[in-house]
Design an enzyme around this catalytic site. Structure first.
Site, mmCIF file in Angstrom:
data_model
loop_
_atom_site.group_PDB
_atom_site.id
_atom_site.type_symbol
_atom_site.label_atom_id
_atom_site.label_comp_id
_atom_site.label_asym_id
_atom_site.label_seq_id
_atom_site.Cartn_x
_atom_site.Cartn_y
_atom_site.Cartn_z
ATOM 1 N N GLU A 126 0.897 -1.221 -0.009
ATOM 2 C CA GLU A 126 -0.070 -0.067 -0.065
ATOM 3 C C GLU A 126 0.897 1.059 -0.070
ATOM 4 O OE1 GLU A 126 -3.571 1.765 2.749
ATOM 5 O OE2 GLU A 126 -1.780 0.982 3.629
ATOM 6 N N CYS A 133 -1.609 8.460 4.635
ATOM 7 C CA CYS A 133 -1.896 7.930 3.382
ATOM 8 C C CYS A 133 -2.866 8.687 2.471
ATOM 9 C CB CYS A 133 -1.829 6.577 3.186
ATOM 10 S SG CYS A 133 -1.235 5.508 4.862
#
Ligand code: FAD
Length: 967
Positions: free
Chosen positions: A749, A783
């Site tokens: 990720e 993120c």
């Protein structure tokens, strides 16, 4: 007892119609329409809302559009088309025909006209002079007024100043008029959230000084002109703060001895009676009467949703409508009992049953002064009747109209609130117009209704802890409530001096190595959190050897048993949350709320994966056997997983990766980020304590280039979970590809350019609140954080101005303080990269605002000033900047496709947001594009009632590692 008296009024009040789904759609349309500056977007919104499909969806059950349309003034266009003449024609067809025949521009003009009509019904005047003129005719009927200057909460100091001036001028205008004796003198109602941009518990010092000063000025002015001043009640989280402020104000010379400075108390609050008692004591202490407007409360839906989202223990409001009604009557009784001396009751309700019961109470309390209140545009038939009847009975009663004043464009947010209250199917006015409601049920005394229930709590409203059917919600803390905040923070602070001298954990034991370093706080480099003994390559190899030995036995443990351990980890995390919050603050520099959310997300990961595993993999899955063979799908661990996690979610992502791998039968080697080893160390200790065998989970704390490289190159690693930068992910990928053994799963990720599109249908205040939160909270080190904000040209100036003002209000400093919004970034490397980017931007962009730090020694911290900067194109950005830097780009509506192409050309984005009221627009761009997995995080801002399925943030931000098991 009260029935005969008020059932006659019901028949007289049959005029409320804004209570259906169609009404809400029209309301959505009108709410946005008035503020959209460009005709093209306005017409697109009309087409979206009035298209056949939308009406078919909402009108298939009902043809009550005719009632709504007449209320809304939509019949203005209906007149042109003959709409409504043919009663057999379906509303959906009619609307479609109307749009087709007239075209959006005509509908647009009609809607503006409709707004004017609505405005007249619900707003007393567009400005205070107009309102005062209209008020004259009401006074002749015996009504007085409390004027309310329309507007929403202030986001900026400039907004607050403007609202204060508007209240001040209104008081001047109201006070300059002379009034006869036909009704009491009028007053004004004020909203504290309009008078300060940070009317929040965390900013109590500012509220008690700056907001205090603003209200004092208004109080002095109102007192000089003998204009009653009332503070409106807002959300429950502000109740304590408002009482602190009110107490301080009541001790001031401006309020003492006056008796015309009051506030609103909400009966749906479980604290309503104690609040009244407290006010009674305050009035006695200061020797000054306090007027109290008793209402039931206007924010019930959002109070319920907020508690569910925050995982709180219970609700601050009653969960049954009848309990609110009983509470109201109990409060009314109390107020009347105290009306002799300290309190002046002002009963605000449109419920005829409530009114009639109060009138019944009044007979018991002879000669007590009180008044009724209603909203302008509602309940006039009820109160006309009450005033007449009480006068005829020889008890003349006062009634006051709460009278909104303002431009039509400011009307809609107010009206939506009224619609949500009165559109609820439990609402008295809603039931009143429903022909299916038996009169007896309207007349039922609430105490009798309450007694019919076995429990006090309404089980139809799911408790915050139980919102997920399959697993408990993670526990939150409400920091706005002093009684929760103080013990929580003081227990957290109990860990402030704890030192963590840590090392890798091999088979559950500390494994010291030669190289050591101190662990310090990123926001204060002289504050030592502990020390770490850094793992070397041999330690990494040892961990791998031990994990390989442990794997076969662990893989044989039943899924149920492994899931049970995960549940236990979640419980232990919650039991140790104070220490974990302390570590998140001291080691990762997170502020209090972010730290609490961090623990909650970690807890939710454990429970989520545990329930998924139990549900899906508890038993082998039998597959079809088309030729008579038997096919069985079973899951099995792959071997040893290497989990490499980042520092920005030092507990949540760290835990999520590990528990997903563990529950599916893998042994794990966990390598936390270099900056957050202590949190990981405590987490692994708790996982072992919860029952994860010490050799199944190995912790290796050491530099990525040594530990990471050693393990990734080793064929003994059967899979990798990674969260971090794209560059590192690519490097790991290449290293894995170079290995000679089996091809193993690599789950990465990584970051990207997270963008948000804002069109001119959206509400700038909502946009800015979301943008500031997304771009700057956690110092932009999420993120999912917003990096690039696209603003439609037509509203860009306004949004930018608001953004600038809202950024000026942020508190940047030491995260140990509950007041702080934003702390420093994680380390010197992150800081220098971000500062270099800011230097680069100064050459190519225009700085909108750069926030200044308040209580922080910037020389002793890795601090980066939160900055918003305007640039021309996303192409000017080479890569994601992982910090508090927001890039703003204007766009022309005509070039939308180009904008999308530009965003897609950056390669990858983790999140994508759209702010729009236009459903066609936001659903069109919601679909994942060919490259970026453009997941919407915050787009759907329609005005529909909150549904029961809104998910808490801990779920929305889940990262799914499940396929570790089945790959
Ligand atoms: P009713 O239909 O009898 O009661 C509606 C009430 O029941 C609402 O409070 C609703 O939230 C509550 N309710 C609905 N379902 C449930 C449930 N399941 N469990 C528990 N309770 C439930 N409101 C404010 O918050 N702040 C203010 O400052 C304010 N000022 C006002 C001033 C005036 C003059 C008036 C008339 C109203 C004001 N209101 C204010 C709005 C008020 O709080 C009510 O929302 C509104 O008056 C409807 O209440 P009712 O008694 O007329 O109707």
């Amino acid at each position: 007892m009260c029935k005969p008296y008020w059932t006659r009024w019901i028949l007289a009040t049959h005029s409320w119609t804004l209570d259906t789904e169609e009404g809400i759609i029209l309301m959505c349309l009108a709410e946005a329409l008035l503020r959209i500056p460009d005709a093209e977007t306005a017409d697109a919104l009309i087409e979206d809302k009035l298209s056949d499909a939308a009406w078919d969806k909402h009108l298939s059950q009902s043809d009550s559009l005719f009632v709504n349309a007449s209320t809304w003034g939509l019949m203005l266009s209906g007149k042109v088309t003959g709409l409504g003449k043919d009663r057999d024609e379906k509303p959906a067809t009619l609307i479609g025909r109307m749009v087709d025949r007239l075209g959006e521009p005509v509908i647009r003009a009609a809607m503006y006209q409709a707004m004017k009509i609505m405005g007249k019904q619900f707003v007393l005047g567009r400005n205070i002079d107009e309102a005062l003129k209209t008020a004259d005719s009401n006074r002749q009927k015996g009504y007085t007024h409390s004027f309310d200057m329309l507007g929403e909460a202030a986001l900026t100091a400039a907004d607050a100043k403007r609202y204060q001036q508007s209240y001040f001028d209104a008081i001047t205008a109201i006070g300059s008029k002379s009034y006869d004796d036909s009704a009491p003198r009028p007053g004004i109602s004020i909203k504290l959230s309009a008078l300060h941009p940070r009317y929040e518990e965390s900013q109590r010092d500012r509220v008690l000084s700056e907001l205090y000063d603003s209200v004092i000025k208004l109080t002095q002015h109102a007192r000089a002109l003998d204009i009653q001043l009332t503070i409106d009640a807002e959300e429950m989280d502000r109740l304590e703060l408002s009482l602190h402020l009110f107490q301080k104000l009541y001790h001031s010379d401006a309020a003492k001895g006056w008796g015309n400075f009051g506030l609103v108390v909400q009966a749906y609050s479980t604290r309503a009676l104690p609040v009244l008692h407290w006010l009674n004591c305050l009035a006695a202490e200061t020797g000054t009467r306090i007027p109290v407007r008793l209402v039931k409360g206007a924010y019930w839906d959002s109070e319920i949703k907020l508690c569910q989202q925050m995982g709180l223990d219970g609700y601050p409001v009653f969960t049954r409508k009848v309990n609110t009604d009983v509470s109201y009557l109990a409060c009314a009784n109390y107020l009347l009992a105290k009306a002799q001396d300290n309190l002046f009751p002002q009963f605000a309700t449109h419920n005829a049953q409530t009114v009639s019961t109060i009138l019944h109470f009044v007979e018991k309390y002879q000669n007590r002064q009180f008044e009724f209140q209603r909203l302008h545009g509602m309940g006039h038939e009820l109160y006309d009747k009450v005033l007449r009847q009480e006068k005829n009975r020889g008890n003349p009663t006062d009634a006051r109209i709460y009278a909104p004043v303002g431009a039509h464009k400011d009307l809609l947010p107010y009206l939506v609130r009224r619609l949500l209250e009165n559109g609820a199917n439990t609402s008295f006015v809603h039931k009143l117009v429903d022909p299916n409601t038996p009169v007896d049920s309207l007349a039922a005394h609430p105490v009798r209704e309450v007694k019919k229930h076995n429990s006090f709590y309404n089980t139809a409203i799911v408790k915050p802890g139980d919102i997920f059917a399959e697993r408990p919600n993670s526990k939150g803390v409400n920091l706005h409530i002093e009684g929760q905040r103080q013990p929580f923070i003081s227990t957290v602070n109990g860990f402030a001096d704890k030192q963590y001298h840590i090392a890798s954990l091999i088979n559950g034991k500390d494994h010291p190595c030669e190289k050591k370093k101190a662990i310090v706080s990123p926001y204060n480099h002289s504050q030592v959190v502990g020390s770490i003994s850094l793992a070397d390559a041999d330690t990494a190899k040892l961990a791998l050897a031990e994990a390989r030995k442990a794997y076969p036995a662990w893989n044989k443990v039943s899924v149920q048993q492994r899931a049970k351990i995960l549940h236990h980890i979640a419980d232990l995390y919650e039991a140790h949350r104070h220490e974990l919050v302390s570590l998140c603050i001291r080691e990762a520099g997170k502020v209090f709320q972010d730290s609490i959310d961090e623990i909650r997300e970690a807890v939710d990961f454990c429970r989520y994966y545990a329930t998924q595993a139990e549900k899906n993999w508890g038993e082998p899955l039998m597959l079809p056997g088309p030729t008579g063979e038997s096919n069985e799908l079973q899951i099995s661990g792959r071997g040893v997983f290497f989990c490499i996690s980042p520092w920005n979610f030092p507990l949540a992502i760290f835990t999520g990766q590990i528990v997903a791998a563990l529950v599916t039968g893998n042994a794990v080697i966990a390598k936390p980020a270099d900056s957050t080893n202590s949190i990981a160390y405590r987490a692994v200790q708790l996982m072992h304590a919860a029952g994860v065998p010490a050799n199944v989970l190995q912790l290796v704390c050491g530099p990525g280039e040594i530990v990471g490289q050693t393990l990734v190159e080793d064929d003994g690693i059967d899979g990798i979970c990674f969260t971090g930068s794209t560059a590192t992910a690519k490097h790991l990928n290449r290293t894995l590809a170079a290995r000679q053994g089996a091809i193993v799963p690599f789950i990465a990720e990584t970051g990207g350019q997270n963008a948000m599109l804002v069109d001119s249908t959206s509400l700038p205040e909502q946009v800015v609140t979301d943008v500031v939160h997304s771009a700057f909270m956690s110092a932009g080190q999420r993120c999912s954080a917003l990096r690039v904000l696209y603003l439609q040209n037509d509203i860009a100036d306004k949004v930018i101005e608001l953004l600038k003002g809202a950024m000026q209000e942020l508190v940047i400093g030491n995260p140990e303080s509950y007041k702080t919004d934003i702390g420093s970034v994680i380390d010197a490397r992150a800081q220098s990269g971000l500062l270099a980017h800011l230097a680069h931007l100064s050459g190519i962009g225009k700085i909108i605002y750069q926030a200044k730090p308040t209580a922080i020694d910037t020389d002793n911290a890795t601090f980066v000033p939160p900055t918003a900067v305007e640039i021309d194109s996303i192409k000017q950005l080479e890569k994601e900047q992982f910090g508090p830097i927001l890039h703003v780009i204007r766009f022309n509506r005509k070039n939308l496709n180009q904008v999308i192409d530009d965003i897609n050309s950056t390669g990858y984005g983790l999140t994508f947001g759209i702010h729009s009221r236009n459903e066609t627009f936001y659903t069109a761009y919601r679909a994942p594009g060919p490259k970026p997995a453009a997941r919407i995080i915050c787009c759907v801002l329609s005005m529909k009632k909150p549904s029961a399925t809104i998910l808490p943030p801990s779920v929305v931000t889940l990262r799914y590692w499940c396929w570790v098991a089945v790959d």
